[in-house]
Design an enzyme around this catalytic site. Structure first.
Site, short mmCIF file in Angstrom:
data_model
loop_
_atom_site.label_atom_id
_atom_site.label_comp_id
_atom_site.label_asym_id
_atom_site.label_seq_id
_atom_site.Cartn_x
_atom_site.Cartn_y
_atom_site.Cartn_z
N LYS A 223 0.82 -1.22 0.00
CA LYS A 223 0.00 0.00 0.00
C LYS A 223 0.85 1.26 0.00
O LYS A 223 2.04 1.25 0.31
CB LYS A 223 -0.99 -0.02 1.16
CG LYS A 223 -2.19 -0.93 0.80
CD LYS A 223 -3.32 -0.87 1.76
CE LYS A 223 -4.48 -1.70 1.19
NZ LYS A 223 -5.48 -2.01 2.20
N ARG A 262 -3.98 -10.05 4.14
CA ARG A 262 -4.39 -10.02 2.72
C ARG A 262 -3.19 -9.51 1.93
O ARG A 262 -2.78 -8.37 2.10
CB ARG A 262 -5.60 -9.10 2.58
CG ARG A 262 -6.16 -9.01 1.18
CD ARG A 262 -7.35 -8.05 1.17
NE ARG A 262 -7.93 -7.94 -0.16
CZ ARG A 262 -7.43 -7.16 -1.12
NH1 ARG A 262 -6.37 -6.43 -0.90
NH2 ARG A 262 -8.01 -7.12 -2.30
#
Ligand code: PMM
Length: 283
Positions: A223, A262
Site C-alpha cells: 500500500k 491479505r
C-alpha cells in the site's frame, strides 16, 4: 487463534495466521498493473496463488484505489462470477471482495465461501439482510466513503479510538440485522480514508483491535503508506519494490495473532508466518 463461524473446516483447524491472496479482476488495479484483467488470466493467477499456499483467494471486480470510479453491477458480476465458479470447481477457498449485496448473493450461490465487504455494510442497504440469510463468514472493513471521496474523510482526533469505535458500531448494526457476531471478521482498512501517516498508529495498536473480540484481517500489502515510508527524494517507492516492508509487517502482525493477512505475495507471507510459528514452539 479464533476463526469465524462458517469457515471451511480444514482452515478452522489451523492455529496460525491465514494468508489471503489478492486477485483483482480489474483492468486498473494499482497493484497488479491490470495484467490480470481477463477471466482467464485472473483464474490462472488465482490458481497459482493457491498453489503458492494461499489459504483463501480474494476475488474483487471493482478497484478501490484512491480516486477510483465505480463499475456497474453488470460489469462487476461479469468479472467476478466466472472466476469464482472456476476456483470453487478447483477446490479453492474463495472470498469475494464486494460492496454490493447482489454480487455477494450470486457469488455465494456459485460457492463463494466468504464475503469481504470493504464498506462494512455501508455501501448497500441490502448487504446485511443478504448476509444474514446465509452462513458464510463476513469480513467488515472500516470505511467512511467511496474511493472518490475517501481522501477528504481522513480526519481523526484519535485515529485508533475512532476506527475502533466505528468498527464496533458497524458490528452491532450487523448483529441487529441478524448476522451472528461469531461469523464476522473485522479489518481496520489500512489506506481507506486514512492518509499514509494515519496507518502507523493503527499498526502500532493492532492488539487493541484484536481485543474487540473478533478475528482480525489486515491488508497492508504494497500500500501507498509503505511507498511513502520508503520514498527516495520525495518519490514513493515503486509498488513492485514494497515487498520486503510488506513481509516485515506480516511477521509483526502474525506474531500478535491477527487472523489473516491479505497479500499479493503469498510465498513471502507463508514464509514469514512459518518463522513466527517456529519461534512460538520454542521454550
Ligand atoms: N484493501 C484493498 C482491497 N480490499 N479488503 C480488505 N478486507 N482489506 C483491505 O485492506 C483491502 C481490501 C485495496 O488493496 P488492493 O488494491 O491492493 O487490492
Amino acid at each position: 487463534m479464533s476463526h469465524p463461524q462458517g469457515l471451511p473446516t480444514h482452515l478452522a483447524d489451523l492455529s496460525r495466521t491465514l494468508v489471503m491472496g489478492v486477485v483483482n479482476v480489474t483492468p486498473d488495479s494499482f497493484s497488479d498493473g491490470g495484467r490480470f484483467d481477463t477471466t482467464k488470466s485472473a483464474i490462472s493467477h488465482a490458481l497459482s496463488l493457491a498453489n503458492d499456499g494461499a489459504d483463501i483467494v480474494d476475488v474483487g471486480g471493482e478497484s478501490t484505489r484512491p480516486g477510483a470510479q465505480r463499475v456497474s453491477l453488470e460489469e462487476e458480476l461479469n468479472r467476478v462470477i466466472p472466476v469464482v465458479k472456476e476456483l470453487v470447481a478447483n477446490s479453492v477457498v474463495v472470498s469475494v471482495d464486494t460492496m454490493r449485496a447482489e454480487v455477494a448473493k450470486q457469488a455465494i450461490a456459485v460457492g463463494a465461501h466468504i464475503i469481504n465487504d470493504v464498506s462494512g455494510g455501508q455501501a448497500d442497504v441490502e448487504m446485511f439482510s443478504t448476509i444474514a440469510q446465509d452462513r458464510v463468514p463476513y469480513i467488515m472493513m472500516h470505511w467512511r466513503g467511496h474511493s472518490a471521496q475517501m481522501g477528504e474523510q481522513a480526519n481523526y482526533l484519535d485515529v485508533v479510538q475512532e476506527v475502533k469505535d466505528e468498527l464496533a458500531e458497524q458490528l452491532a448494526k450487523a448483529n441487529e440485522a441478524g448476522i451472528a457476531v461469531e461469523r464476522m471478521v473485522l479489518d481496520p482498512g489500512l489506506g481507506f480514508a486514512k492518509n499514509p501517516q494515519q496507518n502507523w498508529p493503527i499498526l502500532k495498536h493492532i492488539s487493541d483491535f484484536i481485543d474487540l473480540g473478533s478475528p482480525l484481517l489486515v491488508g497492508a500489502s504494497r500500500k501507498r503508506f509503505l511507498g511513502e515510508l520508503l520514498a527516495t527524494e520525495g518519490q514513493p517507492r515503486d509498488v513492485a519494490a514494497r515487498e520486503a516492508a510488506t513481509t516485515a509487517l506480516t511477521t509483526l502482525l502474525a506474531s500478535q495473532g491477527v487472523w489473516a493477512v491479505r497479500v499479493h505475495d503469498v510465498i513471502a507471507a507463508r514464509d514469514a508466518i512459518a518463522v513466527v510459528e517456529k519461534l512460538k514452539e520454542q521454550q
